[in-house]
Write an enzyme that holds these catalytic residues in place. Sequence first.
Site, PDB file in Angstrom:
ATOM      1  N   GLY A 145      -4.250  -4.491 -65.956  1.00  0.00           N
ATOM      2  CA  GLY A 145      -3.003  -3.722 -65.875  1.00  0.00           C
ATOM      3  C   GLY A 145      -2.054  -4.356 -64.859  1.00  0.00           C
ATOM      4  O   GLY A 145      -0.873  -4.587 -65.134  1.00  0.00           O
ATOM      5  N   HIS A 146      -2.602  -4.672 -63.679  1.00  0.00           N
ATOM      6  CA  HIS A 146      -1.796  -5.354 -62.664  1.00  0.00           C
ATOM      7  C   HIS A 146      -1.315  -6.713 -63.190  1.00  0.00           C
ATOM      8  O   HIS A 146      -0.184  -7.124 -62.943  1.00  0.00           O
ATOM      9  CB  HIS A 146      -2.605  -5.573 -61.392  1.00  0.00           C
ATOM     10  CG  HIS A 146      -3.091  -4.317 -60.722  1.00  0.00           C
ATOM     11  ND1 HIS A 146      -4.419  -3.993 -60.642  1.00  0.00           N
ATOM     12  CD2 HIS A 146      -2.424  -3.313 -60.115  1.00  0.00           C
ATOM     13  CE1 HIS A 146      -4.556  -2.848 -59.982  1.00  0.00           C
ATOM     14  NE2 HIS A 146      -3.359  -2.400 -59.662  1.00  0.00           N
ATOM     15  N   GLN A 206       5.212   8.635 -61.141  1.00  0.00           N
ATOM     16  CA  GLN A 206       5.560   7.700 -60.059  1.00  0.00           C
ATOM     17  C   GLN A 206       6.713   6.793 -60.493  1.00  0.00           C
ATOM     18  O   GLN A 206       7.679   6.592 -59.743  1.00  0.00           O
ATOM     19  CB  GLN A 206       4.344   6.865 -59.693  1.00  0.00           C
ATOM     20  CG  GLN A 206       4.646   5.634 -58.863  1.00  0.00           C
ATOM     21  CD  GLN A 206       3.393   4.919 -58.428  1.00  0.00           C
ATOM     22  OE1 GLN A 206       2.711   5.366 -57.506  1.00  0.00           O
ATOM     23  NE2 GLN A 206       3.068   3.804 -59.060  1.00  0.00           N
ATOM     24  N   GLY A 259      -4.301  -3.233 -54.785  1.00  0.00           N
ATOM     25  CA  GLY A 259      -5.427  -4.157 -54.899  1.00  0.00           C
ATOM     26  C   GLY A 259      -6.480  -3.703 -55.891  1.00  0.00           C
ATOM     27  O   GLY A 259      -6.235  -2.817 -56.708  1.00  0.00           O
ATOM     28  N   ALA A 260      -7.683  -4.325 -55.797  1.00  0.00           N
ATOM     29  CA  ALA A 260      -8.734  -4.175 -56.811  1.00  0.00           C
ATOM     30  C   ALA A 260      -8.092  -4.456 -58.173  1.00  0.00           C
ATOM     31  O   ALA A 260      -8.132  -3.637 -59.092  1.00  0.00           O
ATOM     32  CB  ALA A 260      -9.397  -2.799 -56.771  1.00  0.00           C
ATOM     33  N   LEU A 261      -7.497  -5.629 -58.245  1.00  0.00           N
ATOM     34  CA  LEU A 261      -6.620  -5.970 -59.365  1.00  0.00           C
ATOM     35  C   LEU A 261      -7.370  -6.045 -60.690  1.00  0.00           C
ATOM     36  O   LEU A 261      -8.520  -6.482 -60.752  1.00  0.00           O
ATOM     37  CB  LEU A 261      -5.920  -7.306 -59.090  1.00  0.00           C
ATOM     38  CG  LEU A 261      -5.063  -7.336 -57.824  1.00  0.00           C
ATOM     39  CD1 LEU A 261      -4.416  -8.718 -57.656  1.00  0.00           C
ATOM     40  CD2 LEU A 261      -3.987  -6.254 -57.828  1.00  0.00           C
TER      41      LEU A 261
HETATM   42  P1  AMP Z   1      -2.131   0.682 -58.091  1.00  0.00           P
HETATM   43  O1  AMP Z   1      -2.732  -0.575 -57.537  1.00  0.00           O
HETATM   44  O2  AMP Z   1      -3.108   1.564 -58.788  1.00  0.00           O
HETATM   45  O3  AMP Z   1      -1.289   1.407 -57.072  1.00  0.00           O
HETATM   46  O4  AMP Z   1      -1.133   0.227 -59.234  1.00  0.00           O
HETATM   47  C1  AMP Z   1      -0.136  -0.731 -58.988  1.00  0.00           C
HETATM   48  C2  AMP Z   1       0.765  -0.795 -60.175  1.00  0.00           C
HETATM   49  O5  AMP Z   1       0.012  -1.141 -61.336  1.00  0.00           O
HETATM   50  C3  AMP Z   1       1.457   0.545 -60.495  1.00  0.00           C
HETATM   51  O6  AMP Z   1       2.800   0.293 -60.873  1.00  0.00           O
HETATM   52  C4  AMP Z   1       0.646   1.066 -61.647  1.00  0.00           C
HETATM   53  O7  AMP Z   1       1.373   1.940 -62.485  1.00  0.00           O
HETATM   54  C5  AMP Z   1       0.289  -0.222 -62.368  1.00  0.00           C
HETATM   55  N1  AMP Z   1      -0.872  -0.014 -63.232  1.00  0.00           N
HETATM   56  C6  AMP Z   1      -2.071   0.536 -62.888  1.00  0.00           C
HETATM   57  N2  AMP Z   1      -2.895   0.596 -63.954  1.00  0.00           N
HETATM   58  C7  AMP Z   1      -2.208   0.079 -65.005  1.00  0.00           C
HETATM   59  C8  AMP Z   1      -2.504  -0.131 -66.391  1.00  0.00           C
HETATM   60  N3  AMP Z   1      -3.677   0.198 -66.909  1.00  0.00           N
HETATM   61  N4  AMP Z   1      -1.541  -0.690 -67.168  1.00  0.00           N
HETATM   62  C9  AMP Z   1      -0.340  -1.032 -66.656  1.00  0.00           C
HETATM   63  N5  AMP Z   1      -0.006  -0.867 -65.354  1.00  0.00           N
HETATM   64  C10 AMP Z   1      -0.918  -0.318 -64.538  1.00  0.00           C
END
Ligand code: AMP
Length: 273
Positions: free
Chosen positions: A33-34, A150, A28-30
């Site tokens: 990147g998400h 990851q 969350g906190a989209l």
């Molecule tokens: P998170 O919500 O931080 O667990 O991230 C969820 C997914 O979004 C994971 O696969 C992350 O690698 C991806 N993610 C987070 N930040 C970015 C970004 N800046 N660019 C691309 N993917 C991202």
Amino acid sequence: MKVVHSVEDLRQIRREFQGSVGFVPTMGALHKGHLALIQNSKRENDHTVVSIFVNPTQFLPGEDLDSYPRREEADKKICEIAGVDTLFMPKISDIYREDEVKLKAPEYLGYILEGHRRPGHFDGVVQVVMKLFGIVWPDRAYFGKKDAQQLRIIEKMAEDLFLPLKIVPVETVREDDGLALSSRNVYLSPKERQKALSIARSLKRASRLVMSGELDSLKIKDEMQNMMSEIEVEYIEIVDREFRPINRVELQNSIILVAARVGKTRLIDNIWI
Ligand code: AMP
């Protein structure tokens, strides 16, 4: 868009899907990147499922589980606008039981770098991702290259457990000034954010050095360290795609990784060479 909270409801919806299912697991906190993950999934699949679950088992004691940004309503709107078909938002008790079967991250890959600084973190990651895969049963699942270690561990889990799905890596999305988007960026004060820029700048500098023929890992790391003198660098590492440290950069087969603290905020970033 359907917003689903229970595992049973998600399963029911999943059974009714016809065609391919893309899955984007998040905490969350989209941010953009998400969104890139969601857009990739929409392009390649008939249905896109996004999950939002702040997974307690991947946080170590003393980390930011309680303060991790939660933005349910804004996230719902973002998913709706992005054209997500199903948003899965389970509670902790929907996902975890007592004394359950536990997966473990690989001995090497799960305990170096991020896994060394955060021992057990990747055990929690594989546990929750496997559970989510079991619930959503996607054809493709989307992960960011920003979390490179990851991503490799999840790919390896899919290989090692013969999971019938494809893990799709997605490029890191950055702000115009280079800062990699992260839900944790909201913790940064304006001054800290300015300092945090040195991470992306040092990675950019590293890639320029490589392009100009400098392949010596020590020299590259030294130069990067100098550029990040105002923040607390935890590690700068140059590895191959299996995360073995290398003394010389190999084109098409290297990743340069940084973890650093800026004030109280821990940030990671990397560049694939
Ligand atoms: P998170 O919500 O931080 O667990 O991230 C969820 C997914 O979004 C994971 O696969 C992350 O690698 C991806 N993610 C987070 N930040 C970015 C970004 N800046 N660019 C691309 N993917 C991202």
